[in-house]
Motif scaffolding. Structure first.
Motif, PDB file in Angstrom:
ATOM      1  N   THR A 217      -1.146  -3.351   7.483  1.00 29.23           N
ATOM      2  CA  THR A 217      -2.408  -2.701   6.929  1.00 29.23           C
ATOM      3  C   THR A 217      -2.325  -1.361   6.150  1.00 29.23           C
ATOM      4  OG1 THR A 217      -2.403  -1.465   9.307  1.00 29.23           O
ATOM      5  CG2 THR A 217      -3.533  -3.587   9.138  1.00 29.23           C
ATOM      6  N   GLU A 218      -1.023  -0.872   5.933  1.00 26.40           N
ATOM      7  CA  GLU A 218      -0.818   0.358   5.175  1.00 26.40           C
ATOM      8  C   GLU A 218      -0.337  -0.143   3.588  1.00 26.40           C
ATOM      9  OE1 GLU A 218      -2.585   3.165   6.114  1.00 26.40           O
ATOM     10  OE2 GLU A 218      -3.026   1.500   7.761  1.00 26.40           O
TER      11      GLU A 218
ATOM     12  N   ASP B 196       3.904  -2.642   2.990  1.00 25.64           N
ATOM     13  CA  ASP B 196       3.770  -1.436   3.964  1.00 25.64           C
ATOM     14  C   ASP B 196       4.736  -0.629   4.202  1.00 25.64           C
ATOM     15  OD1 ASP B 196       3.300   0.007   6.554  1.00 25.64           O
ATOM     16  OD2 ASP B 196       1.605  -1.455   7.238  1.00 25.64           O
TER      17      ASP B 196
ATOM     18  N   GLU C 256     -12.451   5.103  10.083  1.00 22.84           N
ATOM     19  CA  GLU C 256     -11.812   5.674   8.567  1.00 22.84           C
ATOM     20  C   GLU C 256     -12.649   5.253   7.653  1.00 22.84           C
ATOM     21  OE1 GLU C 256      -9.940   1.381   8.895  1.00 22.84           O
ATOM     22  OE2 GLU C 256     -10.302   3.244  10.324  1.00 22.84           O
TER      23      GLU C 256
ATOM     24  N   GLN D 254      -4.149  -3.313   0.432  1.00 23.21           N
ATOM     25  CA  GLN D 254      -4.833  -3.465   1.764  1.00 23.21           C
ATOM     26  C   GLN D 254      -5.741  -2.055   1.689  1.00 23.21           C
ATOM     27  OE1 GLN D 254      -5.954  -5.721   4.131  1.00 23.21           O
ATOM     28  NE2 GLN D 254      -4.751  -7.109   3.120  1.00 23.21           N
ATOM     29  N   ARG D 255      -5.160  -0.740   1.377  1.00 17.81           N
ATOM     30  CA  ARG D 255      -5.762   0.295   1.299  1.00 17.81           C
ATOM     31  C   ARG D 255      -6.925   0.337   0.027  1.00 17.81           C
ATOM     32  NH1 ARG D 255      -1.180   4.023   0.099  1.00 17.81           N
ATOM     33  NH2 ARG D 255      -2.935   5.539  -0.345  1.00 17.81           N
TER      34      ARG D 255
ATOM     35  N   LYS E 210      -7.019  -3.562  11.549  1.00 17.85           N
ATOM     36  CA  LYS E 210      -5.989  -2.643  12.119  1.00 17.85           C
ATOM     37  C   LYS E 210      -5.607  -3.154  13.407  1.00 17.85           C
ATOM     38  CE  LYS E 210      -6.204   0.582   8.970  1.00 17.85           C
ATOM     39  NZ  LYS E 210      -6.428   2.202   9.375  1.00 17.85           N
TER      40      LYS E 210
ATOM     41  N   ASP F 121       5.515   1.613   6.406  1.00 25.43           N
ATOM     42  CA  ASP F 121       5.637   2.411   7.815  1.00 25.43           C
ATOM     43  C   ASP F 121       5.507   1.083   8.896  1.00 25.43           C
ATOM     44  OD1 ASP F 121       6.115   4.243   9.628  1.00 25.43           O
ATOM     45  OD2 ASP F 121       3.724   4.752   9.924  1.00 25.43           O
TER      46      ASP F 121
END
Length: 482
Positions: free
Chosen positions: A279-280, A444, A34, A284-285, A72, A446
């Motif tokens: 991580t989302e 996060d 990514e 973090q992004r 991840k 999700d």
């Protein structure tokens, strides 16, 4: 789709993912795909981005900004792990099922509790892998509500020894647990690191005896927790005789004559828990180069976090936590201020002295009295009970409390309070910004991606009692269970 078909589908998907993981982890230092896609496409940094990046480089030295990045979940080679419990895709997937498997709940004190709870009953995705209650309820609980807030203790468990499985301290988060060398608010689980030298406290016959395994906190906690939370007799559960579990244990622990046992179950559960990473979350992004992942207010809050508010002095690294213990004068879970709490001293509603003393209750050292571990900070907004006693209802209340630095617990001697507990001088606008960072940028959205679509037992999860099944809209296919 029938549940049996879903299990076969999940098995096929697991095999495909395992093959992909095996290829991607050959070089754990390689640039993730990514990030390769983002090269040359990231928007230009704003002044806020540049200021925040400079602070992260300062506090993350020598790793710089990457010091704060979570790997991840499929990048097993990058996740901190116990040398005695190397992560493999097969072990992680087995642990994912066992963590949610209510069929493990067989060591019950009352028959109506059988197969109604799992590890996930008190640490579930909808609540950031916390309980969405001050005290999670495993055996003896009824209901779930929308996200765990509706779970209550059954009246049949009111009298000892038929008590519900409820702990006298707020349920800690399992999320990002890979970055905790020792577990629990007092750090008592883990036969390594800070706990070396406390061997005299690893009392035979107590949960702390599991420290003698010499493993890290997650592994030790999983081993001890199976017994504490009435799931230790794996051989007496349907897990031991289920062909799907037998196959998965054999694959996760190859070369073992009788792989279906408590220790291996604990190792698999701990392996899965190490992959529970936020991580989302927008922060973090942002760390991965997506500068628009955070709003300007969240960036201002992050700058405060790493500068004026001094949060980074204790909350650092990828999980924004540390293996440090501080006395901040927060209240305990105590019936004297909240009569809804359960499993406390029936005479005065108090918690046991060992619990009240925090780290000191475990180590026996006076300097450790009333100190509690620095927690990770991701997805806290999903379970609105803060402090080891759950005495704060919002993150704003926590920030305001630390900003004025006036202790709320009169039992904590002033001389025990941490030097770091001092007024911060934040304005109302700065508090708004910092709270925005904590609530939004560190969430996060999700975490349900970590929950299996179905269990081999075909039970419901994270709870499996009649009211809980009704709240979840779930009915197990197995007959003959409550």
């Amino acid at each position: 789709m029938p549940r049996g078909s879903r299990i076969l589908r999940d098995s096929a998907l697991t095999l495909m993912v395992s093959l992909l993981i095996s290829c991607s982890d050959i070089n754990p230092l390689a640039t993730p795909p990514e990030e390769l896609l983002q090269v040359g496409s990231a928007p230009a940094e704003s002044d806020l981005d540049k200021e925040l990046r400079g602070l992260l480089q300062k506090h993350g030295a020598p790793g710089g900004v990457n010091y704060f990045r979570l790997p991840k979940s499929h990048q097993l080679g990058r996740i901190p792990q116990d040398p005695e419990n190397q992560l493999t895709p097969a072990k992680v997937e087995l642990g994912r099922l066992l963590y949610h498997e209510t069929a493990l709940g067989v060591n019950t004190v009352r028959p109506e509790g059988r197969e109604t709870y799992a590890c996930a009953s008190c640490h579930f995705a909808q609540a950031g892998f916390m309980a969405n209650l001050p005290q999670g309820i495993a055996e003896g609980g009824s209901g779930f509500g929308l996200a765990g807030e509706g779970r209550v203790a059954l009246p049949q468990y009111d009298s000892d020894p038929h008590a519900p499985d409820v702990q006298p301290i707020r349920t800690p988060a399992v999320l990002n647990g890979a970055y905790q060398e020792c577990m629990l608010w007092n750090g008592q689980f883990g036969g390594v690191g800070p706990n070396l030298g406390t061997e005299d406290r690893w009392t035979p016959g107590s949960p702390k005896e599991s420290n003698h395994l010499g493993m890290h906190g997650l592994e030790t906690q999983a081993h001890a927790g199976l017994a504490v939370h009435r799931m230790e007799d794996i051989a007496a559960s349907r897990v031991a005789s289920h062909p799907e579990y037998q196959r998965r244990f054999a694959k996760a622990f190859p070369g073992t004559a009788n792989p279906v046992n408590r220790l291996n179950a604990a190792l698999a559960i701990a392996a899965f828990e190490r992959t529970l990473l936020a991580t989302e979350a927008p922060f973090q992004r942002w760390l991965r180069g997506q500068h628009r992942a955070m709003s300007d207010q969240e960036k201002r809050g992050a700058i405060l976090f790493f500068a004026k508010a001094e949060c980074v002095g204790c909350h650092t690294g990828p999980a924004l936590n540390s293996m440090t213990f501080f006395a901040l004068g927060m209240k305990d879970i105590d019936g004297s201020w909240d009569p809804s709490r359960v499993n406390l001293d029936p005479t005065d509603g108090s918690v046991p002295e060992e619990v009240r003393l925090g780290r000191g209750g475990f180590t026996g050292r006076t300097d450790d009295h009333y100190t509690f571990k620095t927690p990770q900070l991701y997805n806290l907004v999903d379970s609105p009970f803060y402090g080891h006693g759950g005495s704060f209802a919002t993150l704003r209340e926590v920030v305001e409390y630390k900003n004025v630095a006036v202790p709320e617990n009169p039992l904590v001697p002033p001389g025990q309070l941490a030097p770091e507990f001092r007024p911060l001088g934040l304005s109302a606008a700065e508090i708004d910004d910092l709270v925005s960072f904590l609530e939004n940028a560190l969430r996060d959205p999700d975490l349900m991606r970590y929950v299996p679509g179905a269990l081999p037992s075909e039970n419901c999860t994270p709870v499996n009692d009649p009211q809980g099944r009704n709240d979840l809209g779930c009915e197990p296919l197995m007959q003959g269970y409550p």
